[in-house]
Design a protein around this motif. Structure first.
Motif, short mmCIF file in Angstrom:
data_model
loop_
_atom_site.label_atom_id
_atom_site.label_comp_id
_atom_site.label_asym_id
_atom_site.label_seq_id
_atom_site.Cartn_x
_atom_site.Cartn_y
_atom_site.Cartn_z
N VAL A 147 0.86 -1.19 0.00
CA VAL A 147 0.00 0.00 0.00
C VAL A 147 0.89 1.24 0.00
O VAL A 147 1.85 1.33 0.79
CB VAL A 147 -0.94 0.03 1.22
CG1 VAL A 147 -1.81 1.29 1.21
CG2 VAL A 147 -1.80 -1.22 1.25
N GLY A 148 0.58 2.21 -0.88
CA GLY A 148 1.37 3.44 -0.94
C GLY A 148 2.82 3.14 -1.24
O GLY A 148 3.15 2.39 -2.16
N SER A 149 3.71 3.69 -0.44
CA SER A 149 5.15 3.51 -0.66
C SER A 149 5.72 2.34 0.14
O SER A 149 6.94 2.11 0.11
CB SER A 149 5.89 4.79 -0.29
OG SER A 149 5.68 5.12 1.09
N THR A 150 4.87 1.61 0.86
CA THR A 150 5.34 0.48 1.67
C THR A 150 5.52 -0.74 0.77
O THR A 150 4.55 -1.25 0.21
CB THR A 150 4.37 0.15 2.80
OG1 THR A 150 4.10 1.35 3.55
CG2 THR A 150 4.95 -0.90 3.72
N THR A 151 6.75 -1.19 0.64
CA THR A 151 7.05 -2.30 -0.26
C THR A 151 6.80 -3.64 0.42
O THR A 151 6.73 -3.72 1.64
CB THR A 151 8.50 -2.24 -0.74
OG1 THR A 151 9.37 -2.31 0.40
CG2 THR A 151 8.76 -0.94 -1.49
N ARG A 152 6.67 -4.68 -0.39
CA ARG A 152 6.57 -6.02 0.15
C ARG A 152 7.54 -6.95 -0.57
O ARG A 152 8.06 -6.62 -1.64
CB ARG A 152 5.14 -6.54 0.08
CG ARG A 152 4.48 -6.53 -1.28
CD ARG A 152 3.06 -7.06 -1.12
NE ARG A 152 2.30 -7.08 -2.35
CZ ARG A 152 1.06 -7.58 -2.43
NH1 ARG A 152 0.49 -8.12 -1.38
NH2 ARG A 152 0.42 -7.56 -3.58
N THR A 153 7.79 -8.12 0.02
CA THR A 153 8.76 -9.06 -0.52
C THR A 153 8.29 -9.60 -1.87
O THR A 153 7.15 -10.07 -1.98
CB THR A 153 8.96 -10.22 0.46
OG1 THR A 153 9.33 -9.69 1.74
CG2 THR A 153 10.04 -11.17 -0.03
N PRO A 154 9.13 -9.53 -2.90
CA PRO A 154 8.71 -10.03 -4.22
C PRO A 154 8.44 -11.53 -4.20
O PRO A 154 9.06 -12.29 -3.46
CB PRO A 154 9.91 -9.70 -5.12
CG PRO A 154 10.69 -8.65 -4.39
CD PRO A 154 10.47 -8.93 -2.94
N GLN A 155 7.52 -11.95 -5.03
CA GLN A 155 7.17 -13.36 -5.17
C GLN A 155 8.21 -14.06 -6.04
O GLN A 155 8.50 -13.62 -7.14
CB GLN A 155 5.79 -13.47 -5.83
CG GLN A 155 5.31 -14.88 -6.09
CD GLN A 155 4.01 -14.88 -6.88
OE1 GLN A 155 3.75 -13.95 -7.66
NE2 GLN A 155 3.18 -15.89 -6.68
N PRO A 156 8.81 -15.16 -5.57
CA PRO A 156 9.74 -15.91 -6.43
C PRO A 156 9.03 -16.42 -7.68
O PRO A 156 7.94 -16.99 -7.59
CB PRO A 156 10.19 -17.07 -5.53
CG PRO A 156 9.98 -16.58 -4.14
CD PRO A 156 8.74 -15.72 -4.21
N LYS A 157 9.65 -16.19 -8.85
CA LYS A 157 9.06 -16.66 -10.11
C LYS A 157 10.17 -16.85 -11.13
O LYS A 157 11.25 -16.27 -11.03
CB LYS A 157 8.01 -15.67 -10.61
CG LYS A 157 8.53 -14.31 -10.98
CD LYS A 157 7.43 -13.36 -11.46
CE LYS A 157 6.53 -12.94 -10.32
NZ LYS A 157 5.55 -11.90 -10.73
N TYR A 158 9.88 -17.66 -12.13
CA TYR A 158 10.85 -17.90 -13.20
C TYR A 158 10.07 -18.22 -14.47
O TYR A 158 9.14 -19.04 -14.45
CB TYR A 158 11.80 -19.05 -12.85
CG TYR A 158 12.83 -19.31 -13.93
CD1 TYR A 158 14.00 -18.55 -13.98
CD2 TYR A 158 12.62 -20.28 -14.91
CE1 TYR A 158 14.94 -18.76 -14.96
CE2 TYR A 158 13.57 -20.49 -15.90
CZ TYR A 158 14.72 -19.73 -15.93
OH TYR A 158 15.65 -19.93 -16.91
N THR A 159 10.46 -17.60 -15.60
CA THR A 159 9.79 -17.84 -16.87
C THR A 159 10.61 -18.82 -17.71
O THR A 159 11.81 -18.58 -17.98
CB THR A 159 9.61 -16.52 -17.65
OG1 THR A 159 8.85 -15.61 -16.84
CG2 THR A 159 8.87 -16.77 -18.96
N LEU A 160 9.98 -19.91 -18.10
CA LEU A 160 10.63 -20.92 -18.92
C LEU A 160 10.70 -20.46 -20.38
O LEU A 160 9.99 -19.53 -20.80
CB LEU A 160 9.87 -22.24 -18.83
CG LEU A 160 9.72 -22.84 -17.43
CD1 LEU A 160 8.79 -24.05 -17.47
CD2 LEU A 160 11.08 -23.23 -16.86
N ASP A 161 11.51 -21.15 -21.17
CA ASP A 161 11.64 -20.82 -22.58
C ASP A 161 10.30 -20.95 -23.32
O ASP A 161 10.06 -20.26 -24.31
CB ASP A 161 12.67 -21.73 -23.25
CG ASP A 161 14.09 -21.42 -22.77
OD1 ASP A 161 14.29 -20.32 -22.22
OD2 ASP A 161 14.97 -22.28 -22.94
N SER A 162 9.42 -21.82 -22.81
CA SER A 162 8.12 -22.03 -23.45
C SER A 162 7.16 -20.87 -23.22
O SER A 162 6.10 -20.82 -23.84
CB SER A 162 7.50 -23.32 -22.90
OG SER A 162 7.23 -23.17 -21.51
#
Length: 821
Positions: free
Chosen positions: A340-355
């Motif tokens: 909310v606003g300028s309060t950041t949160r921890t990014p969600q781990p993700k990875y995009t495959l070649d497909s």
């Protein structure tokens, strides 16, 4: 259940699967390591999905058995093996896919070797599969697949997972879902579960949908309670629509949100309008509300009278709020609401495959984020969370919704399946009518009066075998349908959980719990709390040859049932807690009179205070040929310096009004000519009892596991198996010596043959351990612990009355009065 040792990994499995590989040549220009280049995760997900679907349709057989490993641990062998990492996830890597998997490891502080396993979503901790499969919706719903990075033990087959991982460790880490490039996002009634892609901003549109569903389906359970006395003075709200927001006086009845948070001590926490408050103003507007109540701004901190009045009404403020915004991130009001606003949160781990497919972390279950937050450690926030009908919780990772009939989270796309409140209805219905979340779905953590057991709200025959704070149940109890037995367990559990929390001021020990007390006083005129201890004011053990005073019997039982037990002492039969400290402004015989360790209500081998008290309340008849053996100390309650106002609990039956107990603060307990323990030496004996220890997940194959190691060293006092629990530091030798010198004494408070059949006719005696205190009022005693003695059935069968019962206990009568402060 099978017990089997393994000489070859996977030998006990009825199916197995090798990791899908591409068998490509190594490309030195790729950022991926050689192992990851040859790992075909798209094929692995597709193959796992087909395999689990074939098993569901009966085309192949999956093992459902619980196996025992050579080291005594238990495991299931029903996952699909995908990949073996070896130890490469235990060190830093430039490979982005390895880095992604590294972020998904569970139990990372204990292991070096890891593997990747695939599971059907229906077998995750989110569902109770055996109940789900009973509903028609199961046949109509598409299951999905997730993967988990788990420890790789040499002693387990590749497809195996420990019996505790799915409900203990994997939820604390999160799992891996695959979202195809063209796959639909968002919830669907046809798909059981998939991950949501989390943005940097909190998804308040989703939160508004949760609120709308709650309004539509849960009006009686989650609407305002009503019946409260109005707040007649000092009621102020923050107007979120003005710029800047403004505190305004309002009449009681205005719709508002409330904020539940930790104040904190930093400079940022102590600003007039800290970040958490400003973010909560933003959320309030986004949720369609104009006003919010925040204690630090809406209570005039300079007017002590008004302040004390409003603090005494805080339970009403939270119960009547339309929505409570819970700040479960950071350690103070300066942290803000993540997303909310300028309060950041921890990014969600993700990875995009070649497909083009995306590997998404489901994130750790937000319930565990809340369990481990600073918010969860504070005393005042306890009742704020419990009493609020609807909660929108901000963790560092995501938002979480919980009301009295539903729970949901931002990172998972799960249909909000409901079932009608009408008895006998099995059809899942999320359309019109009063409903509650289906009982095969995971329940919430801000427990109400029934507290635990989920939809098993009557708790008949339910034994909570451990005191795990993070125990998760399935389904929500039906609103206002909790039985006396369930309420008693709920109260025990609330006291246990609350006693672990921190308070800045000792004087708040009961004030911050009064809202919880109100949950029970409104639902039963006979269940009363005296300094936080439950007593029953109606008749008890009726239908027998004599009717007993409920107040006398249950006070004696309750005051001698609770004790302190820290985590490290859960497997000890002599418990001594030197960390405990007396709160001298409360009686020593109440849990509120102590702080420093958790309160427990469970006595080995398997006796719960709530179950025994409920058994006595509900007892209407005795088995043929069984004697009624039930005894309690003759107890008086009176105020310091005012013995003339004493109440004798033996005589305390209706029509005496319950309020009589509270008109004057009767904090002293008097015992005239009590029975005291006359044997003080604990002698080790052969094992006679076994604590019930069930291994395996609820709804899956389970078995009775081996007894914990402590269960093999039992002791006797006066030929009776015993358990000693102290709220002060003391060795066993000191305990014995102080009894001989008269510094300590154990007074008998309660004894009986246990009514429930599962106790097989055994019984017990319960004592208060008292320490002599010299003061201006003369000699008095304070409660510093308890003593439990177990009396076997063979001994009780020789007793025809209570005189015979007392002869089975190593006691003598001691003339004179005991005053317990």
């Amino acid at each position: 259940m099978e017990s089997r040792s393994f000489t070859k990994r996977g030998a006990a499995c009825e199916h197995s699967q090798s990791r899908p590989t591409k068998f490509l040549k190594f490309d030195a220009t790729s950022p991926l390591c050689e192992q990851c280049q040859n790992l075909d995760l798209d094929a692995a997900f597709e193959s796992a999905l087909q395999t689990f679907q074939d098993a569901r349709e009966g085309k192949l057989k999956r093992s459902e058995k619980l196996f025992k490993n050579t080291d005594g641990t238990y495991f299931y062998a029903d996952a699909l093996f995908v990949h073996r990492f070896g130890d490469r996830l235990s060190r830093e890597s430039s490979c982005p896919l390895c880095t992604y998997f590294r972020s998904m490891r569970m139990r990372l502080e204990f292991h070096q070797q890891y593997k990747l396993l695939a599971f059907p979503s229906s077998e995750s901790w989110m569902w109770r599969l055996d109940v789900l499969q009973e509903y028609p919706v199961w046949k109509e719903m598409t299951d999905t697949v997730f993967m988990a990075v788990v420890p790789d033990y040499e002693t387990l087959p590749l497809v195996a997972h420990d019996e505790k991982w799915m409900v203990k460790d994997i939820p604390r880490t999160g799992v891996i879902y695959r979202l195809g490039a063209d796959e639909e996002r968002g919830p669907s009634l046809d798909v059981l579960a998939r991950a949501n892609e989390i943005q940097s901003e909190a998804n308040l549109e989703l939160a508004r949908n949760w609120l709308a569903v709650c309004h539509k389906l849960h009006s009686s359970a989650c609407g305002k309670r009503g019946g409260h006395e109005p707040i007649e003075r000092g009621f102020r709200l923050i107007n979120c629509m003005t710029d800047p927001p403004k505190v305004e006086p309002h009449t009681w009845g205005t719709k508002y949100a409330a904020l539940s948070y930790v104040w904190g001590t930093s400079e940022a926490d102590n600003e007039d309008w800290p970040r958490t408050v400003l973010d909560a103003v933003t959320v309030t507007k986004e949720m369609g509300l104009q006003y919010i109540w925040v204690d630090r701004l809406c209570i005039n901190q300079a007017d002590d009278d008004e302040k004390m009045y409003l603090i005494s009404r805080m339970a009403t403020v939270y119960e009547e709020a339309e929505l409570t915004i819970v700040a479960a991130a950071g350690s103070g009001a300066g942290h803000g609401l993540p997303g909310v606003g300028s309060t950041t949160r921890t990014p969600q781990p993700k990875y995009t495959l070649d497909s083009g497919s995306t590997l998404l972390s489901s994130l750790r279950d937000p319930r565990y984020d809340i369990f481990e937050s600073d918010y969860w450690t504070r005393g005042w926030t306890y009742q704020e969370g419990v009493l609020s009908n609807r909660k929108l919780v901000f963790t560092q990772n995501q938002i979480y919704w919980e009301c009295r009939s539903m729970a949901s989270q931002e990172s998972m796309s799960i249909p909000l399946l409901h079932q009608p409140l009408t008895e006998g209805e099995e059809e899942i219905d999320d359309e019109d009518g009063e409903s509650v979340m289906a009982n095969f779905m995971i329940t919430g953590i801000f427990k109400s009066d029934a507290y635990s057991g989920g939809f098993l709200s009557d708790h008949s025959g339910v034994l909570i075998e451990d005191e795990d704070d993070n125990r998760l149940d399935y389904g929500f109890p039906r609103h206002l349908e909790a039985t006396t037995r369930a309420q008693l367990r709920g109260l025990n559990e609330h006291i246990r959980a609350y006693s672990k929390r921190r308070l800045t001021h000792d004087s708040d020990a009961l004030a911050a719990f009064m809202g919880i007390t109100g949950l029970y006083s409104r639902s039963s005129s006979k269940l009363h709390l005296l300094y936080g201890l439950p007593i029953w004011l109606g008749p008890i053990a009726v239908g027998t040859r004599e009717s007993f005073s409920g107040a006398q019997i249950t006070f004696a039982l309750t005051v001698s049932a609770w004790y302190h037990r820290a985590v490290g002492h859960q497997q000890a039969m002599f418990v001594s807690e030197p960390a405990c400290r007396r709160r001298t402004n409360f009686p020593s015989w109440s849990w509120a009179g102590w702080t420093g360790a958790a309160v427990s209500w469970r006595v080995p081998p398997n006796n719960e205070h709530c179950a025994l008290m409920a058994d006595l309340i509900e007892l209407t008849a005795l088995p043929s040929g069984t004697s009624r053996l039930l005894w309690a100390a003759d107890t008086f309650l009176f105020s310091p310096g005012r013995r003339a106002d004493a109440i004798r609990l033996r005589d305390y039956e209706p029509p005496f009004p319950a309020g009589c107990l509270d008109e004057v603060k009767r904090s002293l307990v008097g015992l005239q000519d009590p029975f005291v323990l006359n044997c003080f030496t604990r002698k080790e004996t052969d094992k006679q009892w076994r604590w019930a220890h069930v291994v395996g997940r609820v709804g899956r194959d389970q078995t009775s596991g081996e007894s914990p190691e402590w269960d093999r060293a039992w002791h006797r006092i006066g030929r009776r198996l015993c358990c000693v629990c102290l709220s002060i530091g003391m060795s066993e030798d000191e305990w014995t010596a102080k009894h001989r010198t008269g510094e300590l004494v154990n007074v008998l408070m309660f004894a009986c043959r246990y009514p429930a059949q599962e106790n097989e006719g055994h019984g017990g005696a319960r004592f208060l351990t008292l320490r002599r205190v010299q003061g201006a009022q003369g000699e008095r005693w304070e409660r510093v612990g308890t003593l439990f003695l177990i009396i076997r059935k063979i001994c009780l069968d020789m007793c025809s009355d209570n005189q015979g019962l007392l002869k089975q206990i190593p006691v003598r009568e001691r003339k004179g009065a005991f005053v317990i402060q």
